[in-house]
Design a protein around this motif. Structure first.
Motif, PDB file in Angstrom:
ATOM      1  N   GLY A 183       3.549   3.019   4.363  1.00 29.33           N
ATOM      2  CA  GLY A 183       4.366   1.813   4.481  1.00 29.33           C
ATOM      3  C   GLY A 183       3.522   0.655   5.009  1.00 29.33           C
ATOM      4  O   GLY A 183       2.296   0.741   5.020  1.00 29.33           O
ATOM      5  N   PRO A 184       4.128  -0.435   5.444  1.00 33.02           N
ATOM      6  CA  PRO A 184       5.564  -0.647   5.644  1.00 33.02           C
ATOM      7  C   PRO A 184       6.318  -0.942   4.347  1.00 33.02           C
ATOM      8  O   PRO A 184       5.737  -1.342   3.355  1.00 33.02           O
ATOM      9  N   TYR A 185       7.634  -0.740   4.424  1.00 35.29           N
ATOM     10  CA  TYR A 185       8.504  -0.921   3.270  1.00 35.29           C
ATOM     11  C   TYR A 185       9.719  -1.788   3.628  1.00 35.29           C
ATOM     12  O   TYR A 185      10.095  -1.920   4.785  1.00 35.29           O
ATOM     13  N   GLY A 186      10.323  -2.297   2.547  1.00 30.13           N
ATOM     14  CA  GLY A 186      11.597  -2.994   2.688  1.00 30.13           C
ATOM     15  C   GLY A 186      11.468  -4.430   3.155  1.00 30.13           C
ATOM     16  O   GLY A 186      10.381  -4.933   3.419  1.00 30.13           O
ATOM     17  N   LYS A 187      12.605  -5.077   3.251  1.00 31.58           N
ATOM     18  CA  LYS A 187      12.676  -6.467   3.714  1.00 31.58           C
ATOM     19  C   LYS A 187      13.105  -6.486   5.176  1.00 31.58           C
ATOM     20  O   LYS A 187      14.080  -5.841   5.552  1.00 31.58           O
TER      21      LYS A 187
ATOM     22  N   PRO B 193      15.888  -1.213  15.459  1.00 29.11           N
ATOM     23  CA  PRO B 193      15.353  -2.107  14.426  1.00 29.11           C
ATOM     24  C   PRO B 193      15.237  -3.585  14.852  1.00 29.11           C
ATOM     25  O   PRO B 193      14.624  -4.373  14.138  1.00 29.11           O
ATOM     26  N   VAL B 194      15.855  -3.956  15.999  1.00 26.79           N
ATOM     27  CA  VAL B 194      15.729  -5.350  16.458  1.00 26.79           C
ATOM     28  C   VAL B 194      14.874  -5.466  17.712  1.00 26.79           C
ATOM     29  O   VAL B 194      14.598  -6.556  18.188  1.00 26.79           O
ATOM     30  N   ARG B 195      14.440  -4.333  18.235  1.00 30.29           N
ATOM     31  CA  ARG B 195      13.714  -4.344  19.516  1.00 30.29           C
ATOM     32  C   ARG B 195      12.432  -5.174  19.447  1.00 30.29           C
ATOM     33  O   ARG B 195      12.163  -5.990  20.336  1.00 30.29           O
ATOM     34  N   SER B 196      11.622  -4.990  18.398  1.00 32.92           N
ATOM     35  CA  SER B 196      10.356  -5.732  18.334  1.00 32.92           C
ATOM     36  C   SER B 196      10.621  -7.231  18.172  1.00 32.92           C
ATOM     37  O   SER B 196       9.901  -8.060  18.733  1.00 32.92           O
ATOM     38  N   MET B 197      11.671  -7.586  17.429  1.00 29.57           N
ATOM     39  CA  MET B 197      12.018  -9.005  17.277  1.00 29.57           C
ATOM     40  C   MET B 197      12.480  -9.596  18.611  1.00 29.57           C
ATOM     41  O   MET B 197      12.108 -10.721  18.963  1.00 29.57           O
ATOM     42  N   LEU B 198      13.292  -8.839  19.357  1.00 26.88           N
ATOM     43  CA  LEU B 198      13.741  -9.321  20.665  1.00 26.88           C
ATOM     44  C   LEU B 198      12.568  -9.497  21.614  1.00 26.88           C
ATOM     45  O   LEU B 198      12.515 -10.473  22.380  1.00 26.88           O
TER      46      LEU B 198
ATOM     47  N   LYS C 198       0.732  -3.557   9.465  1.00 29.51           N
ATOM     48  CA  LYS C 198       1.270  -4.793  10.051  1.00 29.51           C
ATOM     49  C   LYS C 198       2.691  -5.044   9.517  1.00 29.51           C
ATOM     50  O   LYS C 198       2.914  -5.960   8.711  1.00 29.51           O
ATOM     51  N   PRO C 199       3.655  -4.249   9.946  1.00 31.07           N
ATOM     52  CA  PRO C 199       5.021  -4.443   9.446  1.00 31.07           C
ATOM     53  C   PRO C 199       5.669  -5.703  10.012  1.00 31.07           C
ATOM     54  O   PRO C 199       5.344  -6.134  11.128  1.00 31.07           O
ATOM     55  N   GLU C 200       6.566  -6.289   9.236  1.00 32.60           N
ATOM     56  CA  GLU C 200       7.401  -7.376   9.762  1.00 32.60           C
ATOM     57  C   GLU C 200       8.487  -6.755  10.629  1.00 32.60           C
ATOM     58  O   GLU C 200       8.812  -5.576  10.500  1.00 32.60           O
ATOM     59  N   HIS C 201       9.063  -7.578  11.509  1.00 32.55           N
ATOM     60  CA  HIS C 201      10.187  -7.102  12.323  1.00 32.55           C
ATOM     61  C   HIS C 201      11.324  -6.678  11.387  1.00 32.55           C
ATOM     62  O   HIS C 201      11.751  -7.450  10.530  1.00 32.55           O
ATOM     63  N   GLY C 202      11.791  -5.435  11.551  1.00 33.46           N
ATOM     64  CA  GLY C 202      12.904  -4.958  10.730  1.00 33.46           C
ATOM     65  C   GLY C 202      12.487  -4.102   9.548  1.00 33.46           C
ATOM     66  O   GLY C 202      13.345  -3.504   8.898  1.00 33.46           O
ATOM     67  N   GLN C 203      11.184  -4.030   9.262  1.00 33.39           N
ATOM     68  CA  GLN C 203      10.725  -3.149   8.187  1.00 33.39           C
ATOM     69  C   GLN C 203      10.673  -1.700   8.685  1.00 33.39           C
ATOM     70  O   GLN C 203      10.798  -1.432   9.885  1.00 33.39           O
ATOM     71  N   PHE C 204      10.468  -0.758   7.751  1.00 32.90           N
ATOM     72  CA  PHE C 204      10.399   0.649   8.138  1.00 32.90           C
ATOM     73  C   PHE C 204       9.161   1.299   7.551  1.00 32.90           C
ATOM     74  O   PHE C 204       8.519   0.761   6.646  1.00 32.90           O
ATOM     75  N   MET C 205       8.825   2.463   8.098  1.00 33.99           N
ATOM     76  CA  MET C 205       7.715   3.273   7.595  1.00 33.99           C
ATOM     77  C   MET C 205       8.265   4.645   7.221  1.00 33.99           C
ATOM     78  O   MET C 205       9.337   5.041   7.678  1.00 33.99           O
ATOM     79  N   GLN C 206       7.527   5.349   6.377  1.00 32.70           N
ATOM     80  CA  GLN C 206       7.866   6.740   6.074  1.00 32.70           C
ATOM     81  C   GLN C 206       7.001   7.633   6.963  1.00 32.70           C
ATOM     82  O   GLN C 206       5.770   7.563   6.901  1.00 32.70           O
ATOM     83  N   LEU C 207       7.633   8.455   7.789  1.00 32.40           N
ATOM     84  CA  LEU C 207       6.926   9.412   8.631  1.00 32.40           C
ATOM     85  C   LEU C 207       7.021  10.782   7.977  1.00 32.40           C
ATOM     86  O   LEU C 207       8.112  11.190   7.560  1.00 32.40           O
ATOM     87  N   SER C 208       5.904  11.480   7.878  1.00 34.26           N
ATOM     88  CA  SER C 208       5.953  12.765   7.187  1.00 34.26           C
ATOM     89  C   SER C 208       5.112  13.820   7.884  1.00 34.26           C
ATOM     90  O   SER C 208       4.198  13.523   8.657  1.00 34.26           O
TER      91      SER C 208
END
Length: 264
Positions: free
Chosen positions: A89-93, A116-121, A33-43
């Motif tokens: 993740g999710p990671y970051g602010k 990075p702003v698409r989900s927020m929009l 459940k990431p916040e808008h603007g957070q990132f994940m590590q894909l591996s």
């Protein structure tokens, strides 16, 4: 039982969609459940991992819009629906969305900086009364680089939109860099009640920030997202460290009062 925050989890790819010449969007099954603007590590095991921002989210799925720029993303591009990607993740602010409530919001993006702003929009489109007016400026290098075309069209219904190509001409679009359209924004009509979000390549963010300040926008009203140089996501490798700032922990979203010292 303690959860291991750096343990990647296998997740099924639900769909793969070509966005542009270089970008593809992968929808992946995930209960994160990431916040808008957070990132994940894909591996991918034995290949490596890459930090990728979440470009959209829904019930038990996340989307990642990826540009092929290295060995990890090259291998991800070979994956198809039904294959597995590993996520952690999710990671970051993320974006300070609650502070945008009831405000006029200006969003300025360059190229895949729209991801990075698409989900927020999309959230602001669905929750039409969350913010006041939304002013969206999206620039792309050329027509081949345009991403999220259905949403660009949809957002025109509710947002004030300016879509531009750096040098190409396209019907309904402007020609020029996003910085050229900043002075057209009605900052005077916002009073003190607004915020600005800027995402794109470092030079675009640098010059957009300078242009906003020139237009009288206070630095503390501007927010930016920095994704480059991130590696481990947990502040251990030092790869993203700029002076005393760890982009993966302290960001990727920064207020411009801080961000202006991070722009190359």
């Amino acid at each position: 039982m303690m959860t291991n925050h750096v343990q990647p989890k296998p997740c099924k790819i639900l769909s793969v969609k070509k966005e542009s010449v270089h970008e593809w969007t992968f929808r992946v099954e995930s209960d994160a459940k990431p916040e808008h603007g957070q990132f994940m590590q894909l591996s991918i095991p034995k290949i490596g991992e890459a930090p990728i921002s979440v470009s959209n989210r829904g019930d038990n799925w996340l989307e990642f819009t990826i540009r092929s720029v290295g060995k990890v993303t090259d291998v991800i591009f070979q994956k198809e629906a039904g294959d597995v990607l590993f996520l952690r993740g999710p990671y970051g602010k993320g974006w300070p969305l609650s502070s945008f409530q009831g405000k006029n919001l200006v969003v300025i993006t360059g190229g895949t900086g729209l991801a990075p702003v698409r989900s927020m929009l999309n959230f602001l489109y669905e929750q039409a009364d969350y913010a006041k007016e939304i002013h969206l400026i999206c620039g792309f290098k050329n027509e081949e680089g345009i991403v999220f075309r259905p949403e660009l069209e949809k957002w025109q219904d509710k947002f004030h939109t300016t879509y531009a190509l750096d040098t190409d001409a396209k019907e309904g679009w402007r020609t020029g860099f996003v910085t050229e359209f900043v002075k057209e924004l009605p900052f005077d009509s916002f009073g003190d009640n607004y915020a600005v979000v800027v995402v794109g390549p470092p030079p675009m963010m640098k010059f957009t920030g300078l242009e906003l300040v020139k237009c009288g926008v206070p630095e503390d009203k501007i927010w930016m997202s920095f994704e480059r140089k991130m590696s481990c996501a947990v502040g251990k490798c030092g790869h993203c460290r700029i002076d005393e700032t760890y982009v993966c922990l302290d960001g990727p979203v920064f207020n411009y009062t801080k961000a202006k010292t991070l722009v190359d």
